[in-house]
Design a protein around this motif. Structure first.
Motif, PDB file in Angstrom:
ATOM      1  N   THR A  85       0.883  -1.164  -0.019  1.00  8.47           N
ATOM      2  CA  THR A  85       0.066  -0.071   0.072  1.00  8.47           C
ATOM      3  C   THR A  85       0.857   1.292   0.062  1.00  8.47           C
ATOM      4  N   TRP A  92      -5.332   6.863   3.489  1.00 13.76           N
ATOM      5  CA  TRP A  92      -5.011   5.399   3.865  1.00 13.76           C
ATOM      6  C   TRP A  92      -4.611   5.748   5.327  1.00 13.76           C
ATOM      7  N   PHE A 188     -15.237  -6.776   3.459  1.00 12.48           N
ATOM      8  CA  PHE A 188     -15.273  -6.263   1.936  1.00 12.48           C
ATOM      9  C   PHE A 188     -14.754  -4.853   1.813  1.00 12.48           C
ATOM     10  N   GLU A 189     -15.170  -3.873   2.654  1.00 12.58           N
ATOM     11  CA  GLU A 189     -14.568  -2.609   2.721  1.00 12.58           C
ATOM     12  C   GLU A 189     -13.055  -2.662   3.047  1.00 12.58           C
ATOM     13  N   VAL A 191     -11.049  -4.833   1.769  1.00 12.21           N
ATOM     14  CA  VAL A 191     -10.271  -5.169   0.485  1.00 12.21           C
ATOM     15  C   VAL A 191     -10.387  -4.063  -0.400  1.00 12.21           C
ATOM     16  N   ASP A 192     -11.644  -3.198  -0.281  1.00  8.72           N
ATOM     17  CA  ASP A 192     -11.853  -1.896  -1.143  1.00  8.72           C
ATOM     18  C   ASP A 192     -10.787  -0.754  -0.526  1.00  8.72           C
ATOM     19  N   TRP A 193     -10.454  -0.676   0.660  1.00 10.25           N
ATOM     20  CA  TRP A 193      -9.645   0.282   1.259  1.00 10.25           C
ATOM     21  C   TRP A 193      -8.017   0.115   0.619  1.00 10.25           C
ATOM     22  N   HIS A 195      -7.201  -1.776  -1.961  1.00  7.41           N
ATOM     23  CA  HIS A 195      -7.148  -1.277  -3.418  1.00  7.41           C
ATOM     24  C   HIS A 195      -6.994   0.133  -3.458  1.00  7.41           C
ATOM     25  N   GLU A 196      -7.793   0.839  -2.823  1.00  9.16           N
ATOM     26  CA  GLU A 196      -7.969   2.242  -3.068  1.00  9.16           C
ATOM     27  C   GLU A 196      -6.405   3.065  -2.625  1.00  9.16           C
ATOM     28  N   SER A 201      -4.532  -6.843  -1.920  1.00  8.36           N
ATOM     29  CA  SER A 201      -5.391  -7.698  -0.681  1.00  8.36           C
ATOM     30  C   SER A 201      -5.371  -9.437  -0.545  1.00  8.36           C
ATOM     31  N   HIS A 221     -15.699 -11.049  -3.793  1.00  9.45           N
ATOM     32  CA  HIS A 221     -15.735  -9.411  -3.741  1.00  9.45           C
ATOM     33  C   HIS A 221     -14.432  -8.704  -4.395  1.00  9.45           C
ATOM     34  N   GLY A 222     -13.505  -9.399  -4.558  1.00 14.36           N
ATOM     35  CA  GLY A 222     -12.293  -8.876  -5.398  1.00 14.36           C
ATOM     36  C   GLY A 222     -10.922  -9.013  -4.588  1.00 14.36           C
TER      37      GLY A 222
END
Length: 289
Positions: A85, A92, A188-189, A191-193, A195-196, A201, A221-222
């Protein structure tokens, strides 16, 4: 530093969160174990990464920057590992700080529950136990993550329990007498964080959750990878999650989840006890856009 070949332990903890050894110590343990690389994956903080990188460059061990994000789903703790990251991303860093705030609130709740059970400890005791283990290179408590092992340390110091395992089994593990779990980020959040923040992840130690339906949902979810090899996974879990990785095209990772040892008891496994080929690191490195 680019090191081709060899083995990597992609899950370790330092005194920047709830480990018992400094980032430099972890790198030295990795070197002694014959590893080419080691990841620093403290809970909700990247505060130990910089020191580890310096140590790695000095002694010839590649250090992978990581973090283990604390989440909740189905009433239990679920952890998502993030690798590579952007440590300069202000959003972040603020998000990680918010997770530590929730962790601190949880610590307060656990101490209150212990007091109700007749165990007289305070958060000052816990902070002192944590501070005594904190990496000398990181004096910023804002970046420092206090967790249940620090509470366990106090219980051991005060003679309430004899070992870390007893502290968790009796008071701190899921379902134990002082266990609490306030609302948190979902996996799920997380994973998104990750990636952002430009990272990759990975679902941490899925065998500990007893909920493969949830693990599969996170994969769908990714999530980019899954920790197939872990100190608390047996051969059956390794086979099952390797199949899940193949089904969803996930990166297969592994690591010891080393936190340290006390009275000869290693929590969860020694550095290098679970590894993957170091080429996995290149799979974890986000592709340039």
């Amino acid at each position: 530093m680019v090191i081709k070949g060899g083995l990597a332990d992609l899950h370790t903890h330092t005194t920047a969160s709830d480990g018992l050894h400094s980032p430099t110590d972890i790198v030295q343990f990795a070197k002694a174990a014959g590893l080419s690389a080691v990841a620093i994956t403290d809970h909700d903080t990247i505060a130990g990464v910089a020191e580890a990188i310096v140590a790695g460059e000095r002694i010839g061990v590649r250090v992978v920057p990581g973090v283990e994000v604390s989440t909740v789903a189905g009433g239990q703790d679920i952890h998502i590992l993030g690798y590579f990251t952007d440590g300069s991303d202000k959003q972040w860093l603020a998000r990680l700080a918010s997770l530590r705030d929730v962790r601190n609130h949880r610590n307060d709740m656990i101490v209150s529950r212990l007091n109700e059970l007749g165990v007289s400890i305070t958060m000052d005791d816990v902070r002192e136990a944590a501070r005594s283990k904190q990496a000398a290179s990181d004096s910023s408590e804002k970046a420092f993550s206090i967790g249940r092992p620090h509470i366990a340390e106090v219980l051991i110091r005060q003679g309430v329990v004899s070992t870390m395992s007893e502290a968790f089994d009796k008071y701190l593990a899921s379902g134990a007498a002082a266990y609490v779990n306030p609302p948190r980020l979902t996996p799920f959040e997380a994973v998104d964080w990750i990636h952002e923040a430009g990272g990759t992840s990975v679902i941490a130690h899925p065998g500990l959750y007893g909920d493969d339906e949830l693990v599969e949902a996170i994969a769908k979810h990714g999530a980019n990878g899954i920790e197939v090899f872990h100190s608390d996974h047996g051969a059956e879990e390794e086979s099952r999650y390797a199949e899940l990785a193949a089904k969803y095209g996930l990166i297969v990772t592994g690591g010891s989840d080393f936190h340290g040892s006390r009275q000869g008891e290693v929590f969860h496994g020694a550095v290098g006890s679970r590894t993957v080929d170091a080429v996995t690191i290149e799979l974890l490195r986000p592709k340039k856009k």
